[in-house]
Design an enzyme around this catalytic site. Sequence first.
Site, PDB file in Angstrom:
ATOM      1  N   GLY A  48       0.596  -1.361   0.259  1.00  0.00           N
ATOM      2  CA  GLY A  48      -0.183  -0.060   0.054  1.00  0.00           C
ATOM      3  C   GLY A  48       0.793   0.670  -0.014  1.00  0.00           C
ATOM      4  O   GLY A  48       1.674   1.213   0.779  1.00  0.00           O
ATOM      5  N   SER A 149      -5.091   4.333  -2.246  1.00  0.00           N
ATOM      6  CA  SER A 149      -6.631   4.889  -3.113  1.00  0.00           C
ATOM      7  C   SER A 149      -6.990   5.006  -1.550  1.00  0.00           C
ATOM      8  O   SER A 149      -6.266   4.520  -0.132  1.00  0.00           O
ATOM      9  CB  SER A 149      -6.731   3.531  -3.959  1.00  0.00           C
ATOM     10  OG  SER A 149      -6.378   2.439  -2.764  1.00  0.00           O
ATOM     11  N   SER A 259      11.145  -5.319 -11.984  1.00  0.00           N
ATOM     12  CA  SER A 259       9.869  -5.312 -11.905  1.00  0.00           C
ATOM     13  C   SER A 259       9.520  -3.922 -11.538  1.00  0.00           C
ATOM     14  O   SER A 259      10.226  -3.132 -11.275  1.00  0.00           O
ATOM     15  CB  SER A 259      10.209  -5.879 -10.277  1.00  0.00           C
ATOM     16  OG  SER A 259       8.081  -4.954 -10.467  1.00  0.00           O
ATOM     17  N   ASP A 265       6.249   4.677  -5.494  1.00  0.00           N
ATOM     18  CA  ASP A 265       6.334   4.756  -3.708  1.00  0.00           C
ATOM     19  C   ASP A 265       7.763   5.370  -3.531  1.00  0.00           C
ATOM     20  O   ASP A 265       8.195   5.869  -2.437  1.00  0.00           O
ATOM     21  CB  ASP A 265       5.960   4.042  -3.170  1.00  0.00           C
ATOM     22  CG  ASP A 265       4.236   3.446  -3.750  1.00  0.00           C
ATOM     23  OD1 ASP A 265       3.606   4.319  -3.334  1.00  0.00           O
ATOM     24  OD2 ASP A 265       4.268   2.255  -3.494  1.00  0.00           O
TER      25      ASP A 265
HETATM   26  N1  LIG Z   1      10.338   2.019 -17.801  1.00  0.00           N
HETATM   27  C1  LIG Z   1      10.841   2.379 -16.836  1.00  0.00           C
HETATM   28  N2  LIG Z   1      12.302   2.926 -16.831  1.00  0.00           N
HETATM   29  C2  LIG Z   1      13.325   3.314 -16.425  1.00  0.00           C
HETATM   30  N3  LIG Z   1      12.691   4.182 -14.911  1.00  0.00           N
HETATM   31  C3  LIG Z   1      11.447   3.906 -14.862  1.00  0.00           C
HETATM   32  C4  LIG Z   1      10.481   3.178 -15.126  1.00  0.00           C
HETATM   33  N4  LIG Z   1       9.287   2.755 -14.446  1.00  0.00           N
HETATM   34  C5  LIG Z   1       9.612   3.501 -13.749  1.00  0.00           C
HETATM   35  N5  LIG Z   1      10.216   4.358 -13.783  1.00  0.00           N
HETATM   36  C6  LIG Z   1      11.650   5.454 -12.758  1.00  0.00           C
HETATM   37  O1  LIG Z   1      10.682   5.103 -11.618  1.00  0.00           O
HETATM   38  C7  LIG Z   1       9.820   6.483 -11.526  1.00  0.00           C
HETATM   39  C8  LIG Z   1       8.322   6.130 -10.877  1.00  0.00           C
HETATM   40  O2  LIG Z   1       7.455   5.499 -11.684  1.00  0.00           O
HETATM   41  P1  LIG Z   1       6.185   5.624 -12.322  1.00  0.00           P
HETATM   42  O3  LIG Z   1       6.503   6.939 -13.566  1.00  0.00           O
HETATM   43  O4  LIG Z   1       5.769   4.698 -13.298  1.00  0.00           O
HETATM   44  O5  LIG Z   1       5.328   6.220 -11.025  1.00  0.00           O
HETATM   45  P2  LIG Z   1       3.776   5.355 -10.568  1.00  0.00           P
HETATM   46  O6  LIG Z   1       3.154   5.689 -12.122  1.00  0.00           O
HETATM   47  O7  LIG Z   1       3.243   6.236  -9.939  1.00  0.00           O
HETATM   48  O8  LIG Z   1       4.176   4.121 -10.646  1.00  0.00           O
HETATM   49  P3  LIG Z   1       3.141   2.791  -9.384  1.00  0.00           P
HETATM   50  O9  LIG Z   1       2.762   2.265 -10.350  1.00  0.00           O
HETATM   51  O10 LIG Z   1       4.540   2.490  -8.743  1.00  0.00           O
HETATM   52  O11 LIG Z   1       2.044   3.822  -9.053  1.00  0.00           O
HETATM   53  C9  LIG Z   1       9.731   7.372 -12.318  1.00  0.00           C
HETATM   54  O12 LIG Z   1       9.948   8.664 -12.469  1.00  0.00           O
HETATM   55  C10 LIG Z   1      11.247   6.646 -13.156  1.00  0.00           C
HETATM   56  O13 LIG Z   1      12.696   7.845 -12.638  1.00  0.00           O
END
Ligand SMILES: Nc1ncnc2c1ncn2[C@@H]1O[C@H](COP(=O)(O)OP(=O)(O)OP(=O)(O)O)[C@@H](O)[C@H]1O
Length: 324
Positions: A48, A149, A259, A265
Amino acid sequence: MAASRSTQTRGAILTVTPNPAIDVSTATQAVTPEHKLRCTDVRRDPGGGGINVARVLTRFGARCTALYPAGPILGRLLRELLDREGVPNIALDIAEETRESFTVLERASGREFRFVLPGPQLEPGEWQACIDFVDRHAAPLDFVVGSGSLPAGVPDDFFARLARAARERGARLVLDTSGPPLAAALEEGIYLVKPNLRELRELTGEALETEDDWTHAAQALVHAGRAELVALSLGHRGALLAAREQCLRAPALPVEIASTVGAGDSFVAAMLWRLASGSPLVEALAWGVAGGTAALLAPGTRLAFEDDTRRLAGQVQVCALPER
Ligand SMILES: Nc1ncnc2c1ncn2[C@@H]1O[C@H](COP(=O)(O)OP(=O)(O)OP(=O)(O)O)[C@@H](O)[C@H]1O
Ligand SMILES: [Mg+2]
């Protein structure tokens, strides 16, 4: 490195997770129907949004407590798992059961399947107890993190109420949520918000196709007094950070992804860790991106570790974007 462990945040951080989970992760060769899928490498992690943020902050050496509603059986397991990890935590009893989430790594393809089971329904007194806890918190609090959430029964203005309670205690609210609860809290005005692009699009109702659009939307929130800082995380495109005086952009780091669970988070935790330590925004953004990237390195809900995050932060190239 030793220096970071001795860097103390000025006060304490409280994370509030209205809808925590037991994250079960496992792996199987191929996900196919009908046959029994023999699984290996089972892990049970406390999960969470705010729970994950507290786990990462604790690893980094921050003074952080996780507050969460806890059901009768899985809530007790959650508490036990957090205790085992050394994460200071406060469980507020609720009648219905804490939810579980279930992640399966398909070895043949490297794909991850993420199942999120329904959570409990909270009674008014049960969610109000979280707000009351902040209201009545006697010790100084620097930051309150609201993340994840809302379970059924919790009103959309829960995080807005939390923002108010935090402000009255002299603490700043950091928020990572989506939909109407996000919109309501921004109406109240908060310190830091970390939407991803999908959440920002939903909030603004705009397509936000170009980097210019992203910058403009993030800065508009700051200038409207909705949040002092807007950290927009952009997955494989990195992140940007909008503040009153500046807008910063950092591309993602190229890493092999095991992953993506917990990237957001870990981003929030690592960024807040630097902000709470008084570091400049450039460094906070570099750590946010590094924290998100560090979470990608291991399968399941491992989240970011400090040594990886510190190493990766040194590789993040932050640049200033022109003010809009
Ligand atoms: N596919 C990727 N390749 C490289 N860096 C990534 C990738 N996915 C996430 N990151 C890194 O992790 C950070 C946070 O990921 P993301 O923007 O996907 O957050 P989120 O959508 O809130 O994720 P979550 O599913 O955990 O809620 C990004 O700003 C980036 O630096
Ligand atoms: Mg997220």
